[in-house]
Design an enzyme around this catalytic site. Structure first.
Site, mmCIF file in Angstrom:
data_model
loop_
_atom_site.group_PDB
_atom_site.id
_atom_site.type_symbol
_atom_site.label_atom_id
_atom_site.label_comp_id
_atom_site.label_asym_id
_atom_site.label_seq_id
_atom_site.Cartn_x
_atom_site.Cartn_y
_atom_site.Cartn_z
ATOM 1 N N PRO A 193 -39.172 9.047 3.252
ATOM 2 C CA PRO A 193 -39.318 10.275 4.054
ATOM 3 C C PRO A 193 -39.277 9.664 5.680
ATOM 4 O O PRO A 193 -39.765 8.571 5.979
ATOM 5 C CB PRO A 193 -40.877 10.581 3.849
ATOM 6 C CG PRO A 193 -41.084 10.452 2.567
ATOM 7 C CD PRO A 193 -40.453 9.244 2.202
ATOM 8 N N CYS A 194 -38.457 10.510 6.228
ATOM 9 C CA CYS A 194 -37.927 9.719 7.721
ATOM 10 C C CYS A 194 -38.708 10.608 8.813
ATOM 11 O O CYS A 194 -38.335 10.166 10.212
ATOM 12 C CB CYS A 194 -36.492 10.118 7.824
ATOM 13 S SG CYS A 194 -35.882 11.933 7.476
#
Length: 424
Positions: free
Chosen positions: A123-124
């Site tokens: 997840p960014c």
């Protein structure tokens, strides 16, 4: 890949709804040992996509189309497919506690075979420019910053030939808790793990995706494998001009806020749509517009009229009587319209909360885009159905890798690995 060569065994980490997965399904070059995803809704979509490909291979997609039209239940659909068809999808968060059981799951599915590749991206949000600003106060406790370390655990254990690691452009400038750039440290850890890493910012719009979407792609190859060229040399051979939003939306019927439609307004008239988006037997789904209040509709009208004059409307341009936020210093572009004559700006998961940043370019419709329109912008085919609520669907789309781009990454990996004497 030569006929008779075994498919490449890969593991799909942080899978989401399967944007990256979708491209790697192309032509049957890859065998998914498992997909690992913590979001239950995304896992449901992944499962359904497994069902789609199974029924497609059986040349019997009618039960699938009946399900996505609401004519049969999920139980009815799943009663006609093999029980183990969705068993390669693991709905788990990757953590220190779960990794042993995840490894056990993969080992059972691999049997005594080798794992050839790992794909995925943590997840960014922690690395993105906006996420950085929002999370500044809790940076010291944000575990997402170091999720990449779990990727290292998988590389250490399975030593695959290659890996593909996708993330936001913001990772280039992100600094860790010690105030140092994180990306060089990540690459150094990959090197210590036995991999040479090449990385590049890739704009999806250069590869046929109707969206200006810049992402950081890291590709690692095991150090004992000798290659003459970079992976990105091969990826560059798949460059393709993206069409405009107008072409992308041309066969979708016009609807107003709160309305929906289940029928295309015309036949497929675009080579791009025919190639990537819509097949002749497709059925239009998830083309339902959000309802909007009168205040937002007035703002949308102003924003779109300004857009047609070449101006991006800022929040401070909105008449005071229409403003609902007191913040007139930051996030001034919180309302944004698409341009029929260009590609879209980046679709992100925030679209699940509201559609203000994605106003439809047709003034007569005066609304935010539908799930189907967002999916098309992201490069998903119309036969891809996103499970559960509209909010869940938008979140899955915003977090995805565009399948049109992922297909080209998958093909470039095949070309890249083709340099190995023992591969081809």
């Amino acid at each position: 890949m030569k006929e008779g060569v075994d498919m490449l065994n890969i593991v799909d980490l942080f899978s989401g709804a399967g944007g990256l997965t979708e491209g790697f399904r192309y032509k049957g070059y890859y065998n998914f040992i498992c997909h690992i995803e913590m979001d239950k809704d995304a896992c449901s979509s992944l499962e359904l996509r497994n069902v789609y490909y199974y029924l497609k291979k059986k040349n019997n997609l009618s039960p699938y189309y009946e399900y996505i039209q609401g004519k049969i239940s999920r139980d009815d659909l799943y009663s006609i497919i093999p029980r183990d068809l969705t068993k390669n999808i693991l709905n788990k968060e990757i953590s220190n506690d779960t990794i042993p059981s995840i490894f056990e799951f993969i080992d059972q599915r691999l049997s005594n075979n080798e794992l050839d590749g790992i794909i995925g991206g943590p997840p960014c949000q922690a690395y993105s420019i906006i996420g950085r600003a929002n999370n500044k106060s809790k940076k010291s406790t944000d575990k997402r910053i170091y999720l990449y370390k779990y990727y290292l655990d998988f590389l250490e254990k399975y030593k695959p030939k290659f890996f593909v690691f996708e993330n936001v452009k913001g990772l280039l400038s992100f600094k860790d808790l010690s105030g140092e750039l994180l990306l060089p440290k990540i690459i150094c850890e990959f090197n210590k793990c036995g991999y040479e890493v090449d990385h590049q910012i890739v704009d999806a719009s250069n590869y046929g995706v109707v969206q200006k979407r810049e992402r950081l792609i890291l590709v690692g190859k095991r150090k004992d494998l000798v290659f003459n060229n970079s992976f990105f040399d091969f990826l560059a051979t798949y460059v393709e001009d993206a069409p405009t939003i107008k072409e992308l939306f041309e066969d979708l019927p016009g609807i107003k806020p709160g309305e929906s439609s289940k029928k295309y307004c015309c036949d497929v008239s675009s080579q791009f749509i025919e190639k990537y988006i819509r097949k002749e037997n497709n059925i239009l789904t998830q083309h339902a517009a959000r309802p909007h209040n009168e205040n937002d509709l007035k703002i949308y009208n102003l924003v779109l009229k300004a857009k047609k004059k070449g101006k991006n409307f800022r929040y401070t341009d909105i008449p005071e009587e229409l403003r609902t936020h007191s913040n007139t210093i930051s996030f001034l572009d919180r309302y944004k319209a698409l341009d029929y004559n260009s590609v879209s700006h980046t679709v992100v998961a925030h679209i699940a909360k509201d559609g203000h940043y994605y106003i439809h370019p047709d003034l007569r419709q005066n609304r935010s885009i539908t799930v189907r329109e967002a999916a098309r912008i992201q490069g998903f085919p119309d036969d891809f159905y996103f499970e559960n609520s509209r909010t869940a669907a938008f979140k899955q789309i915003g977090n995805a890798v565009p399948p049109i781009l992922s297909k080209k990454i998958a093909m470039a990996i095949i070309d890249f690995l083709g340099e190995l004497n023992n591969f081809m």
